[in-house]
Design a protein around this motif. Structure first.
Motif, short mmCIF file in Angstrom:
data_model
loop_
_atom_site.label_atom_id
_atom_site.label_comp_id
_atom_site.label_asym_id
_atom_site.label_seq_id
_atom_site.Cartn_x
_atom_site.Cartn_y
_atom_site.Cartn_z
N GLY A 76 -3.17 30.52 33.76
CA GLY A 76 -3.38 31.96 33.78
C GLY A 76 -2.51 32.62 34.83
O GLY A 76 -1.40 32.17 35.13
N THR A 77 -3.02 33.72 35.42
CA THR A 77 -2.31 34.37 36.52
C THR A 77 -2.03 33.35 37.61
O THR A 77 -0.93 33.26 38.15
N ALA A 78 -3.07 32.56 37.95
CA ALA A 78 -2.91 31.34 38.74
C ALA A 78 -3.13 30.18 37.79
O ALA A 78 -3.79 30.32 36.75
N THR A 79 -2.56 29.03 38.12
CA THR A 79 -2.84 27.82 37.34
C THR A 79 -3.84 26.99 38.11
O THR A 79 -3.61 26.63 39.27
N THR A 80 -4.99 26.71 37.47
CA THR A 80 -6.04 25.97 38.14
C THR A 80 -6.21 24.59 37.49
O THR A 80 -6.11 24.45 36.27
N TYR A 81 -6.45 23.59 38.33
CA TYR A 81 -6.67 22.22 37.90
C TYR A 81 -8.06 21.82 38.42
O TYR A 81 -8.25 21.69 39.64
N ASP A 82 -9.03 21.63 37.53
CA ASP A 82 -10.41 21.40 37.95
C ASP A 82 -10.96 20.13 37.32
O ASP A 82 -10.77 19.87 36.13
N VAL A 83 -11.69 19.36 38.14
CA VAL A 83 -12.24 18.08 37.70
C VAL A 83 -13.74 18.21 37.43
O VAL A 83 -14.48 18.71 38.27
N LYS B 224 -5.55 12.11 39.01
CA LYS B 224 -6.09 10.89 38.38
C LYS B 224 -6.16 9.74 39.38
O LYS B 224 -7.14 8.98 39.42
N GLU B 225 -5.11 9.60 40.19
CA GLU B 225 -5.09 8.53 41.20
C GLU B 225 -6.20 8.73 42.22
O GLU B 225 -6.89 7.79 42.61
N GLU B 226 -6.39 9.96 42.66
CA GLU B 226 -7.42 10.25 43.66
C GLU B 226 -8.82 10.09 43.08
O GLU B 226 -9.73 9.58 43.76
N ALA C 263 2.13 22.46 27.62
CA ALA C 263 1.40 21.39 26.92
C ALA C 263 2.25 20.71 25.86
O ALA C 263 2.12 19.50 25.62
N SER C 264 3.14 21.47 25.23
CA SER C 264 3.97 20.90 24.17
C SER C 264 5.11 20.04 24.71
O SER C 264 5.79 19.35 23.94
N GLU C 265 5.30 20.06 26.02
CA GLU C 265 6.45 19.36 26.62
C GLU C 265 6.05 18.17 27.48
O GLU C 265 6.91 17.59 28.15
N THR C 266 4.77 17.80 27.47
CA THR C 266 4.35 16.68 28.30
C THR C 266 3.27 15.87 27.60
O THR C 266 2.43 16.42 26.88
N ASP C 267 3.31 14.56 27.83
CA ASP C 267 2.28 13.66 27.29
C ASP C 267 1.08 13.56 28.22
O ASP C 267 0.09 12.91 27.88
N GLU C 268 1.15 14.20 29.39
CA GLU C 268 0.05 14.12 30.35
C GLU C 268 -1.13 14.99 29.93
O GLU C 268 -2.25 14.79 30.39
N GLU D 255 2.85 17.67 35.69
CA GLU D 255 2.72 16.23 35.52
C GLU D 255 2.39 15.54 36.85
O GLU D 255 1.54 14.64 36.90
N TYR D 256 3.01 15.99 37.94
CA TYR D 256 2.75 15.38 39.24
C TYR D 256 1.31 15.63 39.68
O TYR D 256 0.63 14.70 40.17
N ILE D 257 0.83 16.86 39.53
CA ILE D 257 -0.54 17.16 39.94
C ILE D 257 -1.54 16.38 39.10
O ILE D 257 -2.53 15.85 39.63
N ILE D 258 -1.31 16.29 37.80
CA ILE D 258 -2.21 15.52 36.94
C ILE D 258 -2.26 14.06 37.39
O ILE D 258 -3.35 13.48 37.56
#
Length: 259
Positions: A131-138, A208-210, A228-233, A201-204
């Protein structure tokens, strides 16, 4: 019918559910200066375009990260739809257990996306909203929101280039054929899109490692399809994830149960 509304920093998106089916959606630019009547006319236009009568609307649920316009939006719904909207916030049953330092600071949009991803696709999962920011949430296998990361959105990054560098123009966000560009516009597009793919890809991988075990990766957001269309992650891109989350939370709230 249920009207589901997501008020974001850049756009307001509205969808209508007929039972469990999303039958229409509409997007407008978020502007602080609009009056309740202006929002009301837009809302009525949306319903009219979808051939929906006001009398068919049973309820409205709203996720908002822009408190400045909540008052006007609430008044517009009361005046034109004759309903009291449900806002995502304290007392609303989401089915997600928030496990961060200060749960009250969690944005409604992130909570809604977490509910949509967990109850649609299962957990543990990593939810990415471009979105306006990109958020990665577990979200864990037990439905616990345990935190994540926030980065500048693709649009913010692109606008920063053109606004802060005098000779760089505004550009359309799209992936060029090559990263070694031969003109300014292609060069900017390459840096933004390829750079954002790399960041994603790096953040994903690092999350996952953490976390220590595999996570299903679900993404959403207007510009998310490009990445999403450019990565297998990324396993799943769901443009309607926020609407699904709002519907899920509405159902839980109405039934007054925790799951």
């Amino acid at each position: 019918m249920l009207v589901a509304i997501d008020i974001g920093n850049t756009n307001i998106t509205m969808g209508v559910y007929d039972r469990d089916q999303l039958i229409g959606n509409y997007r407008l630019t978020t502007k602080f200066q609009r009056t309740s009547d202006e929002y009301g006319f837009m809302l009525l236009s949306f319903l009219n375009a979808s051939s929906i009568e006001v009398e068919q609307i049973e309820d409205i649920i709203i996720s908002s990260v822009v408190p400045k316009i909540n008052y006007s939006f609430t008044n517009c719904i009361k005046k034109y739809l004759h309903k009291n909207p449900i806002f995502i916030g304290p007392g609303v049953k989401t089915g997600i257990d928030i496990r961060i330092d200060n749960p009250s600071t969690l944005g409604a949009d992130r909570l809604v996306d977490a509910a949509g991803a967990f109850y649609t696709y299962g957990g543990p999962c990593l939810v990415i909203d471009f979105g306006t920011a990109t958020t990665y949430d577990v979200v864990t296998a037990k439905g616990e929101f345990i935190g994540g990361a926030t980065a500048p959105g693709i649009g913010i990054s692109t606008n920063a280039l053109s606004s802060q560098a005098a000779k760089l123009p505004e550009i359309e966000i799209q992936k060029p054929n090559k990263i070694i560009a031969k003109n300014t516009i292609k060069s900017m597009q390459a840096g933004i899109v390829f750079g954002y793919i790399g960041q994603t890809e790096y953040i994903i991988r690092t999350i996952k490692e953490e976390y220590g075990e595999n996570l299903k990766v679900i993404s959403t957001g207007g510009l998310g399809r490009i990445i999403a269309s450019e990565t297998d992650e990324i396993d799943i891109y769901d443009v309607d994830l926020t609407f699904k989350g709002l519907k899920i939370i509405y159902d839980k709230t109405k039934k007054n149960i925790y799951i």
